[in-house]
Design an enzyme around this catalytic site. Structure first.
Site, PDB file in Angstrom:
ATOM      1  N   GLU A 177       0.909  -1.208  -0.021  1.00  0.00           N
ATOM      2  CA  GLU A 177       0.061  -0.030   0.079  1.00  0.00           C
ATOM      3  C   GLU A 177       0.811   1.158   0.148  1.00  0.00           C
ATOM      4  OE1 GLU A 177      -2.932   0.203   2.650  1.00  0.00           O
ATOM      5  OE2 GLU A 177      -4.050  -1.933   1.990  1.00  0.00           O
ATOM      6  N   GLU A 208       2.375   0.341   4.091  1.00  0.00           N
ATOM      7  CA  GLU A 208       2.394  -0.999   4.711  1.00  0.00           C
ATOM      8  C   GLU A 208       2.302  -1.979   3.711  1.00  0.00           C
ATOM      9  OE1 GLU A 208      -1.140  -1.960   6.966  1.00  0.00           O
ATOM     10  OE2 GLU A 208      -2.240  -0.616   6.164  1.00  0.00           O
ATOM     11  N   PHE A 262     -23.697   6.959   9.073  1.00  0.00           N
ATOM     12  CA  PHE A 262     -23.110   5.647   9.186  1.00  0.00           C
ATOM     13  C   PHE A 262     -22.902   4.727  10.210  1.00  0.00           C
ATOM     14  CE2 PHE A 262     -21.819   8.685   5.693  1.00  0.00           C
ATOM     15  CZ  PHE A 262     -21.726   8.141   4.727  1.00  0.00           C
TER      16      PHE A 262
END
Length: 672
Positions: A275, A292, A352
């Site tokens: 990533e 990472e 959310f």
């Protein structure tokens, strides 16, 4: 070749691995907790073994029970999926000691890359660009404040063993660090058993790009292009696509070669992902930094499968069996565009908040690639990866993802359009879900332009989500659809009840109120008029059904989901629900005399916005509070949610205490 595979996971990823394993001729073994005894992955497997109670710590995280299940069933390999034990060095090592092939990387690579602090040190030593930050031990909050000040705000606090958006806090000030550091430690400990935290500089206007790697046990490592994962909420990915609309051929090569070099440095094999964070403000595209390495299969792997034509799970199994890769870097080709949306059990209209409960209705759109991980056609297609069923439960014990909706098409625009059409036909009832929000994202002009960053959702929806905007043309179409549906329902009632006497034919003229506007609809045999203007509309609808397919002229078909109400319908399409009052034209004038019921004022109550655990209460009876002040912390699905005062006041009564399990809308405290 391997013979029998145990999938040490649940839900959609367990089902997805099993489909490939069955196609390869492998026998399959499922494991399950008490909460998953009748789950789809259990029914799909050839054999199933109970692990224990519902909490993951007592079932899916019990490595010794999983190894015992493998020995008892004769499984000679284990695929860990993602999450749970997938990145536990100790589990991979235990598999090797038991003589069971681990379908993943070697233990030493997991150890090297699984720890975010150590992996950054290794990457830096290998000459890979890393984000400026502090990688040592941070003793306490005061030390964190000093370190953050030295680095310079904004900074990101991350749990060393974190992932999936858990254990991460963005801090723009000292106050943010003081409020968030201990919470980050607690989330890291609760989710990953490790409370170490590191702090690094937060890159402004960041894009999240990841490189998919695949390596074998013979030293061959290739990169399979990139995925754009910048659409995130609370650092958790929502939308992924491949390739990225930002990455150039030169960038792809530079990122890919750097990722391969890092993988070779730690002896990596199997599927893995490096990533990277890229500054969207850098038009050269050269400023990318290592974040990472995920030493497992990623949730978003289907978009890579769609553009490469490879089955990554099959490749992982073959690598675990000792086979070399059958292709080289020069053989990798990226074809077309793929987009993935994660369908979650969460309510975007209420911030959310996680939602749990029974899936009273679950009807995903028809999918050409529903049973195959990789489509073989070159026509645009839809793929649904799920592990739930109608009547099943979305549990508080596990991740709230319901399904992954993947579309592929020759172009990015076409793949996005296909997402919108598929989302219109995705029906879920019983739990809150984010389908409307996903559709709104797919239609958003900025998303469609490709000008996106990880701050997209916060920037475009600063006041929360209230439904996708609807054009006047769409509202006119929905008014006609509502009148059509009302006519069909009335006609059915007339025919069904005919034995009680001849009833009048349904009226041709209707008044449909959507929002604060009324629309006059005339349904003549050969003409549809809405507000006296003709509408070229045809409709497929069977009374009692919940899905209408509307065709307006030569436009793409419009899927509209209907839900009957006392005075009409709720029509859901294109990222919003519209409440339509539908009355015959001769009755509508009487409706103006109806009295509207005003909802009660609950502003003085602090209500739990979700089912969860009250972790902390920051005020007591009689305390004065200011607007925005933290009042309580509620944990749900391993995430801590800070509840703040909406206005200034004084606490009149406290109705809950730390450690209490809270229901949705349960009163925590009351203000005077």
């Amino acid at each position: 070749m391997l013979r029998k595979i145990l999938i040490a996971n649940r839900g959609e990823i367990a089902c997805r691995v099993m489909r490939t394993a069955k196609r390869m001729g492998l026998a399959t073994v499922a494991v399950y907790s008490d909460a998953d005894a009748r789950a789809p992955h259990v029914l799909l497997a050839d054999e199933a073994v109970r692990l224990g109670p519902a909490p993951a710590a007592e079932s899916y995280l019990k490595a010794e029970l999983i190894l015992l299940a493998a020995r008892e069933t004769g499984a000679d390999c284990i695929h860990p999926g993602y999450g749970f034990l997938s990145e536990r060095e100790s589990f991979a090592r235990a598999c090797a000691e038991a003589g069971i092939a681990f379908v993943g990387p070697p233990p030493n690579a997991i150890a090297a890359m699984g720890d975010k602090i150590e992996s950054k040190k290794l990457a830096k030593a290998a000459g890979v660009n890393v984000v400026p930050g502090f990688l040592g031990d941070i003793a306490d909050t005061d030390a964190a404040v000093r370190i953050a000040g030295d680095i310079g705000y904004p900074v990101m606090m991350k749990a060393s063993a974190g992932g999936g958006g858990k254990g991460m806090r963005l801090a723009y000030s000292e106050q943010d660090v003081r409020e968030g550091f201990e919470a980050t430690k607690r989330e890291g400990l609760a989710s990953f058993g490790d409370d170490r935290v590191f702090i690094e500089k937060f890159i402004e206007s960041p894009r999240h790009i990841e490189i998919q790697l695949l390596g074998d046990q013979h030293g061959n490592v290739v990169y399979l292009g990139e995925r754009e994962c910048s659409i995130q909420r609370r650092h958790q990915k929502v939308v992924e696509e491949a390739p990225s609309p930002f990455v150039t051929l030169q960038m792809r090569r530079a990122m890919g070669e750097q990722a391969v070099a890092l993988a070779k440095a730690v002896g990596y094999y199997s599927a893995g992902t490096v990533e990277l964070i890229v500054s969207g403000a850098d038009t050269t595209g050269e400023s990318f930094y290592f974040l990472e390495m995920n030493t497992r299969l990623q949730v978003e792997h289907p978009v890579t499968e769609a553009v490469t034509g490879l089955d990554l799970v099959e490749q992982m199994i073959r690598v675990a069996a000792g086979e070399p890769l059958s292709f080289r870097q020069d053989d990798v080709r990226l074809d077309g565009w793929a987009v993935e949306n994660r369908v979650y059990a969460e309510d975007p209209y209420r911030g959310f908040l996680p939602s749990i409960g029974r899936l009273v209705r679950y009807a995903p759109p028809e999918a050409e690639a529903r049973q195959e991980p990789v489509a073989t056609t070159q026509s645009a297609y839809t793929r649904v990866d799920d592990g739930v069923h109608e009547g099943g439960e979305v549990s508080i014990f596990y991740d709230p993802m319901i399904a992954k909706l993947v579309t592929w098409a020759p172009t990015r625009e076409a793949a996005i359009d296909r997402q919108v059409e598929a989302l219109d036909r995705f029906a879920i009832e019983g739990v809150g879900n984010n389908i409307d929000f996903l559709s709104a994202l797919m239609q958003h002009p900025r998303f469609r332009s490709g000008n996106i960053t990880t701050g997209f959702i916060a920037e475009e929806y600063p006041d929360g989500f209230h439904g996708a905007p609807a054009s006047p043309e769409l509202i006119r179409t929905l008014a006609a659809v509502a009148a059509f549906a009302a006519t069909a329902e009335a006609d059915r009632a007339r025919r069904v009840d005919g034995q009680l006497g001849q009833r009048l034919r349904p009226p041709a003229e209707w008044v449909v109120r959507i929002g604060d506007r009324e629309h006059q609809v005339l349904l003549a045999p050969d003409t549809v008029l809405v507000d006296a203007e003709p509408l070229d509309l045809s409709m497929e609808y069977t009374p009692g059904d919940r899905l209408v397919t509307a065709q307006v002229g030569d436009a793409a078909p419009l899927g509209v989901q209907l839900q009957r109400t006392r005075a009409g319908f709720t029509l859901t399409t294109r990222g919003a629900s519209h409440h339509a009052r539908v009355l015959p034209a001769h009755v509508a004038p009487l409706a103006r005399h109806m009295i509207e019921k005003v909802p009660p004022d609950l502003a003085r109550f602090l209500l739990s916005p979700m089912p969860g655990l009250l972790v902390r209460l920051d005020v007591g009876e009689g305390d004065k509070v200011e607007a925005g002040q933290p009042l309580a912390v509620v944990e749900a699905m391993k995430m801590e949610n800070i509840l703040r005062a909406q206005k200034a006041g004084r606490v009149k009564a406290v109705e809950a205490k730390p450690g209490d399990s809270l229901a949705v809308d349960q009163v925590i405290l009351e203000l005077e």
